[in-house]
Design a protein around this motif. Structure first.
Motif, short mmCIF file in Angstrom:
data_model
loop_
_atom_site.label_atom_id
_atom_site.label_comp_id
_atom_site.label_asym_id
_atom_site.label_seq_id
_atom_site.Cartn_x
_atom_site.Cartn_y
_atom_site.Cartn_z
N VAL A 25 0.85 -1.21 0.00
CA VAL A 25 0.00 0.00 0.00
C VAL A 25 0.88 1.25 0.00
O VAL A 25 0.60 2.22 -0.70
N GLY A 26 1.98 1.22 0.75
CA GLY A 26 2.90 2.36 0.77
C GLY A 26 3.52 2.62 -0.59
O GLY A 26 3.62 3.77 -1.03
N VAL A 27 3.92 1.57 -1.28
CA VAL A 27 4.50 1.72 -2.62
C VAL A 27 3.46 2.28 -3.59
O VAL A 27 3.75 3.20 -4.36
N VAL A 28 2.25 1.75 -3.54
CA VAL A 28 1.20 2.21 -4.46
C VAL A 28 0.85 3.67 -4.19
O VAL A 28 0.74 4.48 -5.13
N LEU A 29 0.70 4.04 -2.92
CA LEU A 29 0.38 5.45 -2.60
C LEU A 29 1.50 6.38 -3.04
O LEU A 29 1.24 7.46 -3.60
N THR A 30 2.74 5.98 -2.81
CA THR A 30 3.87 6.81 -3.23
C THR A 30 3.89 6.94 -4.75
O THR A 30 4.12 8.04 -5.27
N ALA A 31 3.66 5.85 -5.47
CA ALA A 31 3.65 5.90 -6.93
C ALA A 31 2.53 6.80 -7.45
O ALA A 31 2.75 7.58 -8.39
N VAL A 32 1.36 6.72 -6.85
CA VAL A 32 0.24 7.57 -7.29
C VAL A 32 0.54 9.04 -7.02
O VAL A 32 0.33 9.90 -7.89
N LEU A 33 1.07 9.34 -5.83
CA LEU A 33 1.40 10.73 -5.51
C LEU A 33 2.50 11.27 -6.43
O LEU A 33 2.40 12.40 -6.94
N MET A 34 3.54 10.49 -6.67
CA MET A 34 4.62 10.95 -7.55
C MET A 34 4.14 11.07 -8.99
O MET A 34 4.53 12.00 -9.69
N GLY A 35 3.32 10.13 -9.44
CA GLY A 35 2.78 10.22 -10.80
C GLY A 35 1.94 11.48 -10.98
O GLY A 35 2.06 12.18 -11.98
N GLY A 36 1.12 11.78 -9.99
CA GLY A 36 0.32 13.01 -10.04
C GLY A 36 1.17 14.25 -10.04
O GLY A 36 0.92 15.21 -10.80
N LEU A 37 2.20 14.27 -9.21
CA LEU A 37 3.11 15.41 -9.16
C LEU A 37 3.84 15.58 -10.48
O LEU A 37 3.98 16.70 -10.99
N LEU A 38 4.30 14.48 -11.06
CA LEU A 38 4.99 14.57 -12.35
C LEU A 38 4.07 15.07 -13.46
O LEU A 38 4.48 15.88 -14.30
N LEU A 39 2.82 14.59 -13.47
CA LEU A 39 1.87 15.10 -14.47
C LEU A 39 1.61 16.58 -14.29
O LEU A 39 1.54 17.34 -15.26
N LEU A 40 1.47 17.01 -13.05
CA LEU A 40 1.24 18.43 -12.76
C LEU A 40 2.43 19.27 -13.23
O LEU A 40 2.25 20.31 -13.87
N LEU A 41 3.63 18.82 -12.93
CA LEU A 41 4.82 19.57 -13.34
C LEU A 41 4.99 19.55 -14.85
O LEU A 41 5.41 20.55 -15.44
N ARG A 42 4.67 18.44 -15.48
CA ARG A 42 4.80 18.33 -16.93
C ARG A 42 3.83 19.27 -17.63
O ARG A 42 4.19 19.97 -18.58
N ARG A 43 2.61 19.34 -17.15
CA ARG A 43 1.62 20.25 -17.75
C ARG A 43 2.03 21.69 -17.59
O ARG A 43 1.88 22.50 -18.47
N ARG A 44 2.55 22.02 -16.43
CA ARG A 44 2.96 23.39 -16.17
C ARG A 44 4.11 23.78 -17.09
O ARG A 44 4.17 24.89 -17.59
N ARG A 45 5.05 22.87 -17.33
CA ARG A 45 6.21 23.16 -18.18
C ARG A 45 5.79 23.31 -19.64
O ARG A 45 6.36 24.11 -20.37
N GLU A 46 4.77 22.56 -20.09
CA GLU A 46 4.33 22.63 -21.49
C GLU A 46 3.59 23.91 -21.79
O GLU A 46 3.50 24.31 -22.94
N GLU A 47 3.04 24.56 -20.79
CA GLU A 47 2.23 25.79 -21.04
C GLU A 47 3.05 26.98 -21.38
O GLU A 47 4.13 27.18 -21.34
#
Length: 111
Positions: A89-111
């Motif tokens: 559960v810890g690995v899955v939660l960490t992966a979901v949080l990091m994936g969300g953060l990476l998507l957020l940062l990627r979208r911000r950089r593309e704008e």
């Protein structure tokens, strides 16, 4: 835009980022779910030093001590399975949080 790839040393083969992430996630799940069952049940380094120096008994209970996965265990699940479940559960939660953060940062950089 093409996906970046990682150059493997000496083989000339390129490994896609997606493959690298998936393999890393699978290895993390394996370590958390299986190998963690053989982790030491002895106190960790900080607890050991605290008891050696003499302030180990001054520790206060954590505010999250009665949470469902406190102390690397899963409440209601006995033995190694409880620790394995908490790790997965810890690995899955960490992966979901990091994936969300990476998507957020990627979208911000593309704008």
């Amino acid at each position: 835009m093409t996906r970046p790839a990682v150059q493997t040393q000496g083989t000339g083969r390129r490994v896609s980022t997606r493959t690298l992430v998936v393999v890393g996630l699978l290895v993390s799940l394996l370590l958390a779910g299986v190998v963690s069952g053989w982790a030491s049940s002895h106190p960790d380094g900080l607890e050991h030093v605290a008891s050696q120096v003499g302030f180990g008994d001054t520790a206060q209970e954590s505010p999250t001590a009665d949470s469902p996965m406190a102390e690397y265990e899963t409440r209601g699940v006995e033995g190694r399975l409880g620790g394995a479940l908490a790790g997965v559960v810890g690995v899955v939660l960490t992966a979901v949080l990091m994936g969300g953060l990476l998507l957020l940062l990627r979208r911000r950089r593309e704008e």
